[in-house]
Design a protein around this motif. Structure first.
Motif, PDB file in Angstrom:
ATOM      1  N   ASN A 196       1.062  -1.115  -0.092  1.00 44.45           N
ATOM      2  CA  ASN A 196       0.035   0.022  -0.144  1.00 44.45           C
ATOM      3  C   ASN A 196       0.733   1.183   0.063  1.00 44.45           C
ATOM      4  OD1 ASN A 196      -2.442  -1.400  -0.063  1.00 44.45           O
ATOM      5  ND2 ASN A 196      -2.771  -1.305   2.024  1.00 44.45           N
TER       6      ASN A 196
ATOM      7  N   GLN B 207       0.845   4.094  -2.858  1.00 40.98           N
ATOM      8  CA  GLN B 207       0.651   5.490  -2.625  1.00 40.98           C
ATOM      9  C   GLN B 207       1.761   6.421  -3.549  1.00 40.98           C
ATOM     10  OE1 GLN B 207       0.160   5.498   1.640  1.00 40.98           O
ATOM     11  NE2 GLN B 207      -1.708   5.019   1.511  1.00 40.98           N
TER      12      GLN B 207
ATOM     13  N   LEU C 288      -6.601   0.514  -2.844  1.00 42.01           N
ATOM     14  CA  LEU C 288      -5.505  -0.125  -2.086  1.00 42.01           C
ATOM     15  C   LEU C 288      -6.132  -1.422  -1.258  1.00 42.01           C
ATOM     16  CD1 LEU C 288      -4.086   2.821   0.229  1.00 42.01           C
ATOM     17  CD2 LEU C 288      -3.250   1.668  -1.977  1.00 42.01           C
TER      18      LEU C 288
ATOM     19  N   ARG D 298      -7.122  -4.107   1.307  1.00 40.34           N
ATOM     20  CA  ARG D 298      -7.108  -4.102   2.821  1.00 40.34           C
ATOM     21  C   ARG D 298      -7.199  -5.791   3.072  1.00 40.34           C
ATOM     22  NH1 ARG D 298      -7.206   0.561   1.977  1.00 40.34           N
ATOM     23  NH2 ARG D 298      -7.983   2.220   2.500  1.00 40.34           N
TER      24      ARG D 298
END
Length: 85
Positions: free
Chosen positions: A63, A67, A78, A80
Motif C-alpha cells: 500500500n 501510494q 488499496l 486491505r
C-alpha cells in the motif's frame, strides 16, 4: 506419499514458474517452529501468528509503494486484509 509429491511439485513450480506467472513470496523474519508433519498446537499457533504478521507487513509495504506510485496496477484501490480477494 501424496504430501511429499505435492511439496516437491510446489517447490519446483516456485523455482521455475511459467513465463506468464509473477510470484511474490511472503516469508516470516524468523524460522518456523512447526515441522511438515506432527507439530504441536502451540507451535502451529505461533507459526500462524508469525505468518500473519509477515502478511500484514507485506500489505503495508504494498500500500505504501502504491501510494508513491511505484506499483502500477489496473485497480487503483488499496487492498486491505479484510477485503475479499
Amino acid at each position: 506419499m501424496v504430501h511429499y509429491q505435492t511439496y516437491s511439485l510446489t517447490s519446483e513450480f516456485l523455482k521455475t514458474p511459467p513465463d506468464d506467472c509473477f510470484i511474490w513470496q511472503i516469508a516470516p523474519d524468523e524460522p518456523l517452529k512447526t515441522s511438515s508433519l506432527l507439530s504441536n498446537v502451540d507451535d502451529i499457533l505461533h507459526d500462524y501468528q508469525v505468518g500473519l504478521d509477515a502478511g500484514y507487513r507485506f500489505v503495508e509495504s504494498y500500500n505504501l509503494a502504491k501510494q508513491h506510485k511505484k506499483i502500477n496496477c489496473a485497480n487503483n484501490d488499496l487492498w486491505r486484509p479484510n477485503q475479499a480477494s
